[in-house]
Design a protein around this motif. Structure first.
Motif, short mmCIF file in Angstrom:
data_model
loop_
_atom_site.label_atom_id
_atom_site.label_comp_id
_atom_site.label_asym_id
_atom_site.label_seq_id
_atom_site.Cartn_x
_atom_site.Cartn_y
_atom_site.Cartn_z
N GLU A 25 -15.82 -20.26 -51.67
CA GLU A 25 -15.18 -19.22 -52.47
C GLU A 25 -15.27 -17.84 -51.82
OE1 GLU A 25 -16.86 -19.39 -56.37
OE2 GLU A 25 -15.84 -21.26 -56.84
N SER A 26 -16.02 -17.75 -50.71
CA SER A 26 -16.18 -16.46 -50.05
C SER A 26 -16.50 -16.68 -48.57
CB SER A 26 -17.31 -15.66 -50.70
OG SER A 26 -18.56 -16.30 -50.45
N TYR A 81 -7.44 -19.66 -48.72
CA TYR A 81 -8.50 -19.43 -47.74
C TYR A 81 -8.12 -18.32 -46.78
CZ TYR A 81 -9.97 -23.70 -49.86
OH TYR A 81 -10.32 -24.64 -50.79
N SER A 83 -6.17 -15.86 -47.54
CA SER A 83 -6.24 -14.65 -48.34
C SER A 83 -7.67 -14.14 -48.42
CB SER A 83 -5.69 -14.93 -49.74
OG SER A 83 -5.71 -13.76 -50.52
N MET A 84 -8.61 -15.05 -48.60
CA MET A 84 -10.02 -14.68 -48.64
C MET A 84 -10.42 -13.99 -47.33
SD MET A 84 -13.36 -17.17 -48.66
CE MET A 84 -12.78 -17.95 -47.17
N ASP A 87 -8.64 -10.52 -46.96
CA ASP A 87 -9.29 -9.52 -47.80
C ASP A 87 -10.60 -9.06 -47.18
OD1 ASP A 87 -7.25 -9.58 -49.63
OD2 ASP A 87 -8.32 -10.79 -51.10
N GLU A 88 -11.35 -9.98 -46.62
CA GLU A 88 -12.62 -9.64 -45.98
C GLU A 88 -12.39 -8.70 -44.79
OE1 GLU A 88 -16.64 -9.47 -45.47
OE2 GLU A 88 -15.71 -10.64 -47.07
N ASP A 94 -11.89 -8.66 -54.03
CA ASP A 94 -11.10 -9.50 -54.92
C ASP A 94 -11.50 -9.16 -56.35
OD1 ASP A 94 -10.87 -13.07 -55.40
OD2 ASP A 94 -9.35 -11.55 -55.66
N ASP A 98 -14.20 -13.82 -55.89
CA ASP A 98 -14.14 -15.14 -55.28
C ASP A 98 -12.71 -15.68 -55.36
OD1 ASP A 98 -13.66 -16.27 -57.82
OD2 ASP A 98 -15.80 -16.52 -58.18
N LEU A 99 -12.53 -16.89 -54.92
CA LEU A 99 -11.20 -17.48 -54.88
C LEU A 99 -10.71 -17.92 -56.25
CD1 LEU A 99 -11.32 -19.61 -51.64
CD2 LEU A 99 -10.26 -17.40 -51.99
#
Length: 175
Positions: A25-26, A81, A83-84, A87-88, A94, A98-99
């Protein structure tokens, strides 16, 4: 559809394993997953590819912060994934952290484009994601894959990376 694999560097070369990212999730979760497959805190590469539209490399060296490279941030943004990771790299938070707040996209949904806002008035989360590469272009430089070569990969990029690292057979065995 996406493909994800872990490549762990060992004294004897590279070991590969395919992996499911369902519980990730991260970026921290992804780094922990990589560290679990590490031998003696050696380098682990998480390779993610979305049907030839984008690829990502996450590098974990021991307890160091993970390093990330995406071949096409705008395309990656259409996948949970990707997108995660985007964003990072952009330092975005977010809404839920998390996702769980992202749609479950497999890259096939186009959706409607979001209405454009005046960029100066838009919060960071609403600003457009840059098209093209994003992240650490030197992520594989010490392993023999320079910035220019990394940016030139397209199509089956993970095979190209595996060729350059000398572990094509190891990666193909988990595909």
């Amino acid at each position: 559809m996406y493909f994800a694999a872990l490549l762990a560097r060992t004294e004897d070369g590279w070991q590969a394993s395919d992996t499911e990212l369902d519980n990730v999730e991260s970026l921290s979760d992804l780094a922990d997953l990589a560290r679990e497959s590490s031998v003696d805190d050696d380098t682990v590469l998480v390779l993610i590819e979305q049907e030839d539209s984008w690829f990502g490399v996450v590098r974990v060296d021991g307890e160091d912060d993970p390093r990330v490279y995406l071949s096409d941030a705008a395309a990656a943004r259409r996948n949970a994934y990707g997108s995660m990771l985007t964003d990072e790299l952009l330092g975005r938070d977010d809404a839920e952290g998390d996702l769980g707040s992202l749609p479950d996209l497999d890259g096939t949904e186009d959706g409607e484009p979001e209405p454009e806002e005046d960029e100066a008035d838009a919060p960071d989360a609403a600003r457009p994601v840059p098209a093209g590469p994003l992240g650490d272009h030197l992520i594989l430089d010490d392993l023999g894959v320079g910035s220019k070569e990394l940016r030139s990969f397209d199509g089956d990029a993970l095979s190209g990376i595996a060729d350059a690292l000398g572990c094509t057979e190891v990666l193909e065995a988990v595909r």
